[in-house]
Design an enzyme around this catalytic site. Structure first.
Site, PDB file in Angstrom:
ATOM      1  N   SER A 145      18.234  30.301  54.514  1.00  0.00           N
ATOM      2  CA  SER A 145      17.171  30.435  55.503  1.00  0.00           C
ATOM      3  C   SER A 145      15.910  29.801  54.958  1.00  0.00           C
ATOM      4  CB  SER A 145      16.905  31.910  55.811  1.00  0.00           C
ATOM      5  OG  SER A 145      15.683  32.074  56.501  1.00  0.00           O
ATOM      6  N   TYR A 158      15.662  40.653  53.302  1.00  0.00           N
ATOM      7  CA  TYR A 158      16.228  39.391  53.790  1.00  0.00           C
ATOM      8  C   TYR A 158      15.780  38.224  52.913  1.00  0.00           C
ATOM      9  CZ  TYR A 158      17.361  35.618  57.080  1.00  0.00           C
ATOM     10  OH  TYR A 158      17.856  34.480  57.664  1.00  0.00           O
TER      11      TYR A 158
END
Length: 272
Positions: A145, A158
């Site tokens: 990401s 995350y």
């Protein structure tokens, strides 16, 4: 089209929707044999397999929770039993939760790390183990990401998991570079996938999301699949240990500042 991909076998975790689905479709279009892993999207996975077969491709769907090592190992076994080999491993399964950090439970942190980092390690390890046994110059592609670079309030778990994926990718790439096993990473920015559906649920929200990206739009999953096809092919044979950041310029200005505490900031003192 990448002609060298024809008849190669690819395993894609989280392959029933979003970026994983787009990669499965692109690989099938390249003539690859595709194993689509899913955990809960039974109907979507079977529909994708049927669509690929209807177009003349080869695909199977295998249900497995990538946080469960036994199920993950069975996923690999089914891949090899069906197609006899594995050439490209795509660790795409992932999750994210919006949780204020000082209210986050340890189990919330662990769950995200299990899916995003531990699962990616198991997938990478088993693929590399297969390549080493077969003495094959295989490929591992991890889906990270843009938040392996950009901090994100409420998503500490995350960001930690994706930062871990980046360094794990580099470490594995260096460890196996001499035998030509390539390990790379794709770091998407804002992508129109089910995991982000709430952010684009109204025209106003979509317009705001588009405007936040320097290039002016949220990408479609197919744009990530294009990169996955390139990294799987021999066109990228001199690339390993790299993260290709595909974010429309989002990482050029990390403006994910947390505004929610502005009103109470003046009340904070140096004293406890």
């Amino acid at each position: 089209m990448y002609n060298d991909l024809k008849d190669k076998v690819a395993l894609i975790t989280g392959g029933a929707s979003g970026i994983g689905k787009a990669i499965a479709e692109r690989y099938a279009a390249e003539g690859m044999k595709v194993v689509i892993n899913y955990r809960s999207r039974d109907e979507e996975a079977q529909a994708l397999v049927e669509a690929i077969r209807k177009d003349g491709g080869e695909a199977i769907a295998v249900k497995a929770d990538t946080t469960n090592e036994e199920e993950f190992l069975n996923l690999f076994k089914e891949t090899i039993d069906t197609y006899g080999a594995l050439h490209v491993m795509v660790n795409n399964a992932g999750m994210q939760n919006d949780i204020v950090s000082h209210e986050m439970k340890t189990e919330d942190f662990d769950k995200v790390m299990d899916v995003n980092l531990r699962g990616t390690f198991i997938g990478s390890r088993e693929a590399i183990r297969h390549y080493m046994e077969r003495k094959y110059k295989g490929v591992v592609i991890n889906i990270s990401s843009v938040h392996e670079i950009i901090p994100w309030p409420h998503y500490a778990q995350y960001c930690a998991s994706k930062g871990g994926v980046k360094l794990m990718t580099q470490s594995l790439a260096l460890e196996y570079a001499r035998v030509q096993i390539r390990v790379n990473n794709i770091a998407p920015g804002s992508i129109d996938t089910p995991i982000n559906a709430e952010n684009f649920s109204t025209e106003e929200k979509k317009k705001e999301a588009d405007g936040f990206v320097p290039m002016g739009y949220v990408a479609e999953p197919e744009e990530m699949a294009n990169i996955a096809a390139f990294l799987a092919s021999k066109e990228s044979k001199y690339i390993t240990g790299q993260t290709i950041v595909a974010d429309g310029g989002l990482s050029l200005y990390p403006s994910h500042r947390n505004w929610e505490y502005d009103e109470i900031a003046a009340d904070f003192t140096d004293e406890i």
